[in-house]
Design an enzyme around this catalytic site. Structure first.
Site, mmCIF file in Angstrom:
data_model
loop_
_atom_site.group_PDB
_atom_site.id
_atom_site.type_symbol
_atom_site.label_atom_id
_atom_site.label_comp_id
_atom_site.label_asym_id
_atom_site.label_seq_id
_atom_site.Cartn_x
_atom_site.Cartn_y
_atom_site.Cartn_z
ATOM 1 N N ASP A 1 0.870 -1.179 0.000
ATOM 2 C CA ASP A 1 0.000 0.000 0.000
ATOM 3 C C ASP A 1 0.903 1.224 0.000
ATOM 4 O O ASP A 1 1.653 1.466 0.958
ATOM 5 C CB ASP A 1 -0.903 0.005 1.229
ATOM 6 C CG ASP A 1 -1.852 -1.186 1.254
ATOM 7 O OD1 ASP A 1 -2.239 -1.655 0.167
ATOM 8 O OD2 ASP A 1 -2.202 -1.645 2.364
ATOM 9 N N VAL A 2 0.814 2.004 -1.063
ATOM 10 C CA VAL A 2 1.828 3.021 -1.335
ATOM 11 C C VAL A 2 1.212 4.413 -1.361
ATOM 12 O O VAL A 2 0.142 4.627 -1.939
ATOM 13 C CB VAL A 2 2.515 2.733 -2.694
ATOM 14 C CG1 VAL A 2 3.576 3.781 -2.991
ATOM 15 C CG2 VAL A 2 3.132 1.338 -2.682
#
Length: 251
Positions: free
Chosen positions: A130-131
């Site tokens: 998750d960026v």
């Protein structure tokens, strides 16, 4: 040539399905078993379920719900959420799920990737990152966990390469900034991760129309294009309607 995989990505929350915006504002969109039945009829390439409660609440995967989903499904399944041991991963695979996804636990203890790969085969191990883009004046991206509430300090490109070396069979890049916004994928991020890895990659976060998927595939080649809002909402008022469509394969 391999054709792209077009993957509905569904979020489990309090036993139902929700869709979020930038990892917040969860909106109920239906029952998971009913969704599986609909997607069966639409013959989707793969279906991904991510439990957004399990890790944040320190819970195990809901094995009973996963069993029900797997029994009903006629398509390959991927599941992520709350997996912290190779034993849990094995149990999920035995239920009939083809792939498991790990995120927070892999960031905390990267050797877990190798342990799970040894137990179930690397082809069944997906690592989800998750960026979020760093705020000005800093450049680049950071991986977050626990529904985007905990910074890890990890660079997604470097960790993707590390995950591959440890035995991951797939990398999933999930853009927090674009989640639920339906304004297109972060193609620059996808290109950077693609350049650092050569295992299958799936990108999620931002698709609002089939053309967004085509733009991603044109930019990085054969990959998995995943989406949530695109497959559960219809029209500018975001009426809930489960649907499925795909772009044409490259080349």
């Amino acid at each position: 040539m391999l054709r792209p995989r077009i993957i509905p990505c569904l979020l489990l929350h309090d036993g139902g399905l929700v869709k979020t915006r930038r990892f917040g504002e969860p909106r109920y969109v239906g029952d998971p078993i009913n969704a599986v039945k609909i997607f069966n009829e639409k013959q989707v390439d793969e279906l991904c379920f991510l439990d957004i409660d399990a890790t944040s609440k320190g819970q195990e995967p809901d094995f009973d719900l996963l069993r029900k989903i797997a029994v009903e499904s006629r398509m390959p399944l991927c599941y992520g959420g709350g997996i912290r041991t190779a034993e849990q991963a094995e149990r999920i695979i035995k239920l009939g799920v083809e792939k498991i996804s790990v995120s927070a636990a892999a960031l905390e203890r990267p050797e877990l990737i190798s342990e799970i790969a040894a137990a179930i085969g690397r082809q069944s191990v997906s690592v989800v990152l998750d960026v979020k883009a760093n705020r000005f004046p800093f450049k680049g991206y950071t991986v977050l966990t626990h529904n985007g509430t905990r910074k890890t300090g990890a660079d997604p490109v470097a960790f993707a390469a590390q995950a591959q070396a440890l035995g991951a069979g797939e990398i999933v890049i999930n853009s927090i900034d674009r989640d639920g916004m339906m304004e297109g994928y972060d193609i620059d991020l996808a290109r950077a991760v693609r350049a650092a890895t050569d295992i299958p990659m799936t990108v999620v976060g931002g698709a609002g129309k089939v053309e967004d998927m085509q733009a991603l595939l044109d930019a990085i080649g054969t990959a998995g294009a995943a989406a949530g809002s695109l497959f559960v909402f219809k029209g500018k008022y975001r009426a809930v309607l489960i649907n499925y469509s795909r772009p044409q394969a490259n080349g």
